[in-house]
Design a protein around this motif. Structure first.
Motif, mmCIF file in Angstrom:
data_model
loop_
_atom_site.group_PDB
_atom_site.id
_atom_site.type_symbol
_atom_site.label_atom_id
_atom_site.label_comp_id
_atom_site.label_asym_id
_atom_site.label_seq_id
_atom_site.Cartn_x
_atom_site.Cartn_y
_atom_site.Cartn_z
ATOM 1 N N GLY A 1 23.184 85.192 -8.075
ATOM 2 C CA GLY A 1 22.376 85.889 -9.068
ATOM 3 C C GLY A 1 23.010 85.866 -10.444
ATOM 4 N N PRO A 2 22.228 86.221 -11.456
ATOM 5 C CA PRO A 2 22.733 86.177 -12.838
ATOM 6 C C PRO A 2 23.940 87.084 -13.040
ATOM 7 C CG PRO A 2 20.339 86.406 -12.801
ATOM 8 C CD PRO A 2 20.810 86.627 -11.399
ATOM 9 N N GLU A 3 24.926 86.544 -13.724
ATOM 10 C CA GLU A 3 26.098 87.306 -14.145
ATOM 11 C C GLU A 3 26.410 86.948 -15.589
ATOM 12 O OE1 GLU A 3 29.360 86.739 -11.513
ATOM 13 O OE2 GLU A 3 28.379 87.709 -9.819
ATOM 14 N N LYS A 4 27.271 87.754 -16.181
ATOM 15 C CA LYS A 4 27.661 87.537 -17.578
ATOM 16 C C LYS A 4 26.426 87.437 -18.473
ATOM 17 C CE LYS A 4 31.840 85.064 -16.183
ATOM 18 N NZ LYS A 4 32.608 83.789 -16.259
ATOM 19 N N VAL A 5 25.454 88.320 -18.203
ATOM 20 C CA VAL A 5 24.237 88.335 -19.018
ATOM 21 C C VAL A 5 24.597 88.849 -20.413
ATOM 22 C CG1 VAL A 5 21.873 89.180 -19.202
ATOM 23 C CG2 VAL A 5 22.877 88.747 -16.952
ATOM 24 N N SER A 6 24.157 88.142 -21.418
ATOM 25 C CA SER A 6 24.468 88.529 -22.798
ATOM 26 C C SER A 6 23.240 88.363 -23.675
ATOM 27 C CB SER A 6 25.622 87.693 -23.351
ATOM 28 O OG SER A 6 25.266 86.321 -23.427
ATOM 29 N N LEU A 7 23.233 89.104 -24.760
ATOM 30 C CA LEU A 7 22.154 89.042 -25.742
ATOM 31 C C LEU A 7 22.784 88.812 -27.098
ATOM 32 C CD1 LEU A 7 19.183 89.401 -26.608
ATOM 33 C CD2 LEU A 7 19.646 91.864 -26.796
ATOM 34 N N SER A 8 22.351 87.761 -27.762
ATOM 35 C CA SER A 8 22.844 87.464 -29.107
ATOM 36 C C SER A 8 21.711 87.651 -30.109
ATOM 37 C CB SER A 8 23.396 86.034 -29.195
ATOM 38 O OG SER A 8 22.377 85.085 -28.914
ATOM 39 N N MET A 9 22.086 87.987 -31.329
ATOM 40 C CA MET A 9 21.106 88.220 -32.387
ATOM 41 C C MET A 9 21.499 87.390 -33.597
ATOM 42 S SD MET A 9 19.934 91.906 -33.989
ATOM 43 C CE MET A 9 21.545 92.232 -34.728
ATOM 44 N N SER A 10 20.527 86.722 -34.192
ATOM 45 C CA SER A 10 20.787 85.886 -35.362
ATOM 46 C C SER A 10 19.788 86.228 -36.472
ATOM 47 C CB SER A 10 20.659 84.402 -34.998
ATOM 48 O OG SER A 10 20.875 83.590 -36.134
ATOM 49 N N PRO A 11 20.281 86.636 -37.656
ATOM 50 C CA PRO A 11 21.692 86.808 -38.000
ATOM 51 C C PRO A 11 22.290 87.997 -37.273
ATOM 52 C CG PRO A 11 20.313 87.625 -39.765
ATOM 53 C CD PRO A 11 19.380 86.974 -38.793
ATOM 54 N N PRO A 12 23.618 87.963 -37.032
ATOM 55 C CA PRO A 12 24.229 89.011 -36.225
ATOM 56 C C PRO A 12 24.357 90.351 -36.940
ATOM 57 C CG PRO A 12 25.887 87.488 -37.029
ATOM 58 C CD PRO A 12 24.575 86.911 -37.428
ATOM 59 N N ARG A 13 24.226 90.367 -38.272
ATOM 60 C CA ARG A 13 24.371 91.622 -39.021
ATOM 61 C C ARG A 13 23.616 91.482 -40.343
ATOM 62 N NH1 ARG A 13 29.199 88.975 -39.024
ATOM 63 N NH2 ARG A 13 29.933 90.261 -37.303
ATOM 64 N N ASP A 14 23.520 92.607 -41.050
ATOM 65 C CA ASP A 14 22.857 92.622 -42.361
ATOM 66 C C ASP A 14 21.464 92.015 -42.296
ATOM 67 O OD1 ASP A 14 25.171 93.723 -43.366
ATOM 68 O OD2 ASP A 14 25.990 91.815 -44.037
ATOM 69 N N VAL A 15 20.652 92.514 -41.352
ATOM 70 C CA VAL A 15 19.268 92.062 -41.242
ATOM 71 C C VAL A 15 18.447 92.865 -42.241
ATOM 72 C CG1 VAL A 15 17.291 91.773 -39.719
ATOM 73 C CG2 VAL A 15 19.613 91.545 -38.808
ATOM 74 N N VAL A 16 17.896 92.156 -43.214
ATOM 75 C CA VAL A 16 17.180 92.810 -44.305
ATOM 76 C C VAL A 16 15.677 92.750 -44.050
ATOM 77 C CG1 VAL A 16 16.776 92.812 -46.801
ATOM 78 C CG2 VAL A 16 19.024 92.187 -45.902
ATOM 79 N N LYS A 17 15.013 93.818 -44.392
ATOM 80 C CA LYS A 17 13.562 93.900 -44.234
ATOM 81 C C LYS A 17 12.880 92.674 -44.838
ATOM 82 C CE LYS A 17 9.588 96.644 -45.802
ATOM 83 N NZ LYS A 17 9.154 97.821 -46.573
ATOM 84 N N GLY A 18 11.920 92.121 -44.086
ATOM 85 C CA GLY A 18 11.177 90.956 -44.547
ATOM 86 C C GLY A 18 11.785 89.642 -44.131
ATOM 87 N N GLY A 19 13.028 89.664 -43.669
ATOM 88 C CA GLY A 19 13.673 88.434 -43.230
ATOM 89 C C GLY A 19 13.453 88.179 -41.750
ATOM 90 N N PRO A 20 13.848 87.000 -41.259
ATOM 91 C CA PRO A 20 13.672 86.676 -39.830
ATOM 92 C C PRO A 20 14.852 87.164 -38.999
ATOM 93 C CG PRO A 20 14.484 84.753 -40.990
ATOM 94 C CD PRO A 20 14.327 85.835 -42.037
ATOM 95 N N VAL A 21 14.600 87.392 -37.718
ATOM 96 C CA VAL A 21 15.653 87.705 -36.764
ATOM 97 C C VAL A 21 15.254 87.123 -35.415
ATOM 98 C CG1 VAL A 21 14.668 89.932 -36.102
ATOM 99 C CG2 VAL A 21 17.110 89.521 -35.782
ATOM 100 N N THR A 22 16.232 86.589 -34.687
ATOM 101 C CA THR A 22 15.973 85.964 -33.383
ATOM 102 C C THR A 22 16.923 86.546 -32.337
ATOM 103 O OG1 THR A 22 15.233 83.888 -34.383
ATOM 104 C CG2 THR A 22 15.933 83.798 -32.081
ATOM 105 N N PHE A 23 16.354 86.935 -31.193
ATOM 106 C CA PHE A 23 17.131 87.422 -30.055
ATOM 107 C C PHE A 23 17.167 86.317 -28.998
ATOM 108 C CE2 PHE A 23 15.306 91.184 -32.029
ATOM 109 C CZ PHE A 23 16.398 92.038 -32.117
ATOM 110 N N THR A 24 18.343 86.049 -28.435
ATOM 111 C CA THR A 24 18.489 85.012 -27.411
ATOM 112 C C THR A 24 19.278 85.555 -26.232
ATOM 113 O OG1 THR A 24 18.459 83.276 -29.106
ATOM 114 C CG2 THR A 24 19.275 82.676 -26.930
#
Length: 384
Positions: A202-225
């Motif tokens: 089964g799945p192990e070492k499950v992680s979630l990354s966010m891009s950009p990782p910090r300083d997400v400003v309103k109106g800009g894009p963000v991606t979760f993986t």
């Protein structure tokens, strides 16, 4: 050259112990591809005969001597290991499938020539590795067996990706996955074909990354993986992205083209691959959407119900990070000029007088920008 040997003069033997009849006896052999084998052979002849030469040939049938092919000495592939007395054994090195067939022996003496009426049959087999089951869930039992096709092939050894395997029955771990081969001890150069063992978990070492990782400003894009270590790998539909405990997406990757403050929250990823029904979750990743001051407003405390009372004008706004600068402006009515009358989040008027009447405006500012409040009318009653 034809594989035929003639005995030198000083090696000729008079067979004083041999029977008074002609004969050749064989022992058929079964050999594994890539190994060496000796076809055991004994021959006899009458007294007063000297052996001059010996030869081996190969035919298509057990006693069919038509179209016999003499054996050629090819890089020591065939080696006569017998003698000129009674032993006519033949060694074949690095046995191949093409060597399978019927072998005949002939010899020449000083008085006659003799060829065997029967033959020695050489069967060539290959080792076959069997891994049961070939796909197993981690912790399940695995059995290794090696089928040779030849009787009593000797002690068998196992290898996984070239490394020796000690046990043929074991509880599968993920590191046991790989390509397995078996071989006869001492003949590792002639192993079986490889068989793959797949170990699922089964799945192990499950992680979630966010891009950009910090300083997400309103109106800009963000991606979760989402990502994980699992066998079989987690497919797209096996992932779930959650915000504050609520499902947002069932894909491995989720993008927001224009992020808003309402998207702020704590996100985590859950992964399933069918091996583990409950799945596994990643640590939470906070999303704090940054935006300049907005919804700037002014409140009055207390209400100015009489002249001479103290009044506090309070400026508030929604912002991330919070506004760090507040500036106050007053415009006298009607159509008066606008003047800066203070700074800070609270503008205090110790004693309200007629001169304080007018339209008040607050400007809130942060490193991301600034915004103004709507104007607030401060009216002062006279005669109190």
């Amino acid at each position: 050259r034809v594989y035929s040997l003639s005995a030198p003069v000083d090696l000729l033997f008079l067979s004083s112990t041999a029977p008074h009849n002609w004969g050749v006896t064989f022992k058929s052999q079964c050999a594994l591809k890539g190994t060496s084998v000796v076809i055991e052979c004994q021959y006899s002849y009458p007294l007063l005969h000297y052996v001059l030469s010996v030869s081996w040939s190969k035919g298509k049938g057990e006693s069919d001597r038509r179209q016999l092919l003499p054996l050629f000495d090819r890089s020591d592939h065939f080696t006569y290991v017998g003698n000129y007395k009674s032993d006519c054994s033949l060694q074949i090195k690095n046995v191949q499938v093409r060597d399978e067939g019927y072998y005949f022996f002939s010899f020449v003496t000083t008085l006659n020539t003799w060829s065997s009426e029967t033959s020695a049959r050489l069967s060539v087999k290959e080792l076959a590795a069997v891994v049961q089951p070939s796909t197993v869930t981690e912790g399940g039992e695995v059995n290794l067996s090696c089928v040779s096709g030849c009787p009593t092939p000797g002690l068998l050894v196992w290898f996984r990706d070239g490394r020796l395997v000690k046990n043929t029955v074991f509880q599968a771990r993920r590191e046991d996955a790989g390509r397995y081969r078996c071989a006869v001890l001492g003949q590792n150069a002639a192993p079986s074909a490889s068989v793959v063992l797949n170990v699922q978990y089964g799945p192990e070492k499950v992680s979630l990354s966010m891009s950009p990782p910090r300083d997400v400003v309103k109106g800009g894009p963000v991606t979760f993986t989402c990502s994980s270590d699992a066998r079989p790998p987690v497919e797209g539909g096996g992932y779930g992205l959650y915000k504050d405990g609520h499902l947002v997406s069932s894909e491995q990757s989720h993008s927001i083209s224009e992020v808003q403050p309402a998207h702020s929250g704590r996100y985590h990823c859950q992964a399933r691959n069918g091996v583990s029904r409950r799945g596994s979750s990643s640590p939470e990743v906070p999303l704090h959407v940054q935006y300049p001051p907005e919804n700037v407003s002014i409140s009055v405390d207390p209400d100015p119900d009489a002249g001479g009372s103290r009044v506090n004008l309070i400026c508030s706004s929604a912002a991330n990070p919070a506004a760090d600068t507040y500036t106050w402006y007053r415009r006298a009515t009607p159509n008066g000029t606008t003047l800066q009358v203070g700074s800070g989040q609270v503008l205090s008027i110790a004693s309200v007088e007629a001169a304080h009447a007018g339209l008040y405006l607050c400007r809130a500012r942060s490193r991301l920008g600034e915004n103004n409040s709507t104007e607030l009318l401060l009216a002062v009653e006279h005669g109190v």
